[in-house]
Scaffold this motif. Structure first.
Motif, PDB file in Angstrom:
ATOM      1  N   UNK A   1       0.822  -1.209   0.000  1.00  0.00           N
ATOM      2  CA  UNK A   1       0.000   0.000   0.000  1.00  0.00           C
ATOM      3  C   UNK A   1       0.855   1.256   0.000  1.00  0.00           C
ATOM      4  N   UNK A   2       2.074   1.164   0.516  1.00  0.00           N
ATOM      5  CA  UNK A   2       2.944   2.331   0.644  1.00  0.00           C
ATOM      6  C   UNK A   2       3.807   2.548  -0.593  1.00  0.00           C
TER       7      UNK A   2
ATOM      8  N   UNK B   1      -6.326   4.601   5.548  1.00  0.00           N
ATOM      9  CA  UNK B   1      -5.972   5.802   4.792  1.00  0.00           C
ATOM     10  C   UNK B   1      -7.221   6.467   4.235  1.00  0.00           C
ATOM     11  N   UNK B   2      -8.209   5.653   3.824  1.00  0.00           N
ATOM     12  CA  UNK B   2      -9.445   6.206   3.280  1.00  0.00           C
ATOM     13  C   UNK B   2     -10.216   7.032   4.281  1.00  0.00           C
ATOM     14  N   UNK B   3      -9.998   6.789   5.575  1.00  0.00           N
ATOM     15  CA  UNK B   3     -10.699   7.548   6.606  1.00  0.00           C
ATOM     16  C   UNK B   3     -10.047   8.895   6.873  1.00  0.00           C
ATOM     17  N   UNK B   4      -8.826   9.089   6.381  1.00  0.00           N
ATOM     18  CA  UNK B   4      -8.158  10.376   6.565  1.00  0.00           C
ATOM     19  C   UNK B   4      -8.775  11.432   5.663  1.00  0.00           C
TER      20      UNK B   4
ATOM     21  N   UNK C   1       0.664   3.752  -5.643  1.00  0.00           N
ATOM     22  CA  UNK C   1      -0.584   3.318  -5.020  1.00  0.00           C
ATOM     23  C   UNK C   1      -1.095   4.346  -4.027  1.00  0.00           C
ATOM     24  N   UNK C   2      -0.249   4.744  -3.087  1.00  0.00           N
ATOM     25  CA  UNK C   2      -0.663   5.584  -1.975  1.00  0.00           C
ATOM     26  C   UNK C   2      -1.339   6.892  -2.395  1.00  0.00           C
ATOM     27  N   UNK C   3      -0.785   7.674  -3.361  1.00  0.00           N
ATOM     28  CA  UNK C   3      -1.429   8.944  -3.709  1.00  0.00           C
ATOM     29  C   UNK C   3      -2.824   8.787  -4.297  1.00  0.00           C
TER      30      UNK C   3
ATOM     31  N   UNK D   1      -6.818  16.807   3.565  1.00  0.00           N
ATOM     32  CA  UNK D   1      -5.811  17.694   4.134  1.00  0.00           C
ATOM     33  C   UNK D   1      -4.775  16.886   4.927  1.00  0.00           C
ATOM     34  N   UNK D   2      -5.281  15.957   5.731  1.00  0.00           N
ATOM     35  CA  UNK D   2      -4.367  15.128   6.523  1.00  0.00           C
ATOM     36  C   UNK D   2      -3.511  14.250   5.621  1.00  0.00           C
ATOM     37  N   UNK D   3      -4.125  13.723   4.565  1.00  0.00           N
ATOM     38  CA  UNK D   3      -3.389  12.882   3.634  1.00  0.00           C
ATOM     39  C   UNK D   3      -2.275  13.679   2.959  1.00  0.00           C
ATOM     40  N   UNK D   4      -2.585  14.929   2.598  1.00  0.00           N
ATOM     41  CA  UNK D   4      -1.579  15.776   1.971  1.00  0.00           C
ATOM     42  C   UNK D   4      -0.410  16.064   2.886  1.00  0.00           C
ATOM     43  N   UNK D   5      -0.704  16.224   4.187  1.00  0.00           N
ATOM     44  CA  UNK D   5       0.365  16.516   5.146  1.00  0.00           C
ATOM     45  C   UNK D   5       1.225  15.291   5.423  1.00  0.00           C
TER      46      UNK D   5
END
Length: 241
Positions: free
Chosen positions: A19-20, A177-180, A24-26, A183-187
């Motif tokens: 996943x990392x 990750x989907x629950x983030x 994939x992650x973005x 904004x949090x994902x970008x940080x």
């Protein structure tokens, strides 16, 4: 190499690391966000489809060794060499890029997404299945580790169980990750990718060591000692499949 908690644990960890991957992650927040807009249970359908895809791919490839008549000792040697190969790839970012580039040139799964209606639960499940194919080049090293471990199984159920652990390892971080928020994902994205690369190096070094143990037979000695000190219920659990 016998199937036990080590095989299942390594396969699960390989799924988490898949996943990392930078390719994939973005995309995870975008994909899961569109899934929610398609159906409130869409993300779960997508992830189940992805798990099914990874499991099917792994079972088909992982069971080939037994089908073509390779003996257990031959499988051990091949498995040990593959663990060393994938360990080296995961330890080196350059080798990861070259491996993914070589596999992606096969064009597996490309262009399939535009041919299907992806609305609703059925569509999201299909999208997950297709993502498993499209993402295979990107997660190739970690997927290859799981398939190598699965190929050591003596029965289809063993192969399927190992690949299911890989799929579960890939699915749980996707949900988290989907629950983030975006904004949090970008940080956190850059930090997650950086930590993911560090974790892959550690995992790669562990695979190199495990491959050497398999080829030298040290893993069997360790297994005998582990069985002697493990409680009976844990021995039964690890040998149930």
């Amino acid at each position: 190499m016998e199937l036990g908690l080590t095989s299942f644990g390594l396969s699960f960890l390989a799924g988490v690391l898949s996943t990392l991957s930078p390719c994939v992650l973005p995309l995870v927040p975008i994909l899961l966000g569109s899934s929610v807009s398609s159906h409130r249970m869409g993300p779960y359908a997508l992830i189940v489809g992805l798990m099914a895809s990874y499991t099917v791919i792994g079972v088909v490839i992982g069971s080939m060794g037994a089908r073509i008549g390779l003996e257990a000792d031959s499988l051990r040697v091949v498995g040990g060499l593959l663990l060393i190969l994938f360990g080296a790839i995961m330890f080196s970012s350059v080798l990861q890029e070259r491996f993914s580039g070589a596999i992606s040139r096969l064009g597996v799964g490309q262009g399939l997404l535009a041919r299907f209606n992806l609305d609703g639960l059925h569509g999201q499940f299909l999208l997950g299945m297709l993502l498993g194919i499209v993402w295979s080049p990107c997660v190739g090293p970690t997927l290859g580790v799981a398939i190598t471990l699965a190929s050591q199984g003596e029965a289809l159920l063993q192969v399927g169980a190992v690949m299911l652990m890989f799929s579960l390892g890939a699915a749980l971080p996707l949900l988290a990750i989907g629950m983030l928020s975006r904004q949090a994902m970008g940080r956190w994205r850059n930090r997650m990718l950086e930590n993911g690369q560090k974790a892959k190096k550690v995992f790669g070094a562990a695979l190199l060591l495990l491959g050497i143990f398999v080829l030298s037979g040290v893993d069997r000695t360790f297994e005998r000692h582990a069985v002697n000190v493990m409680p009976d219920w844990l021995v039964i659990l690890t040998s149930r499949f």
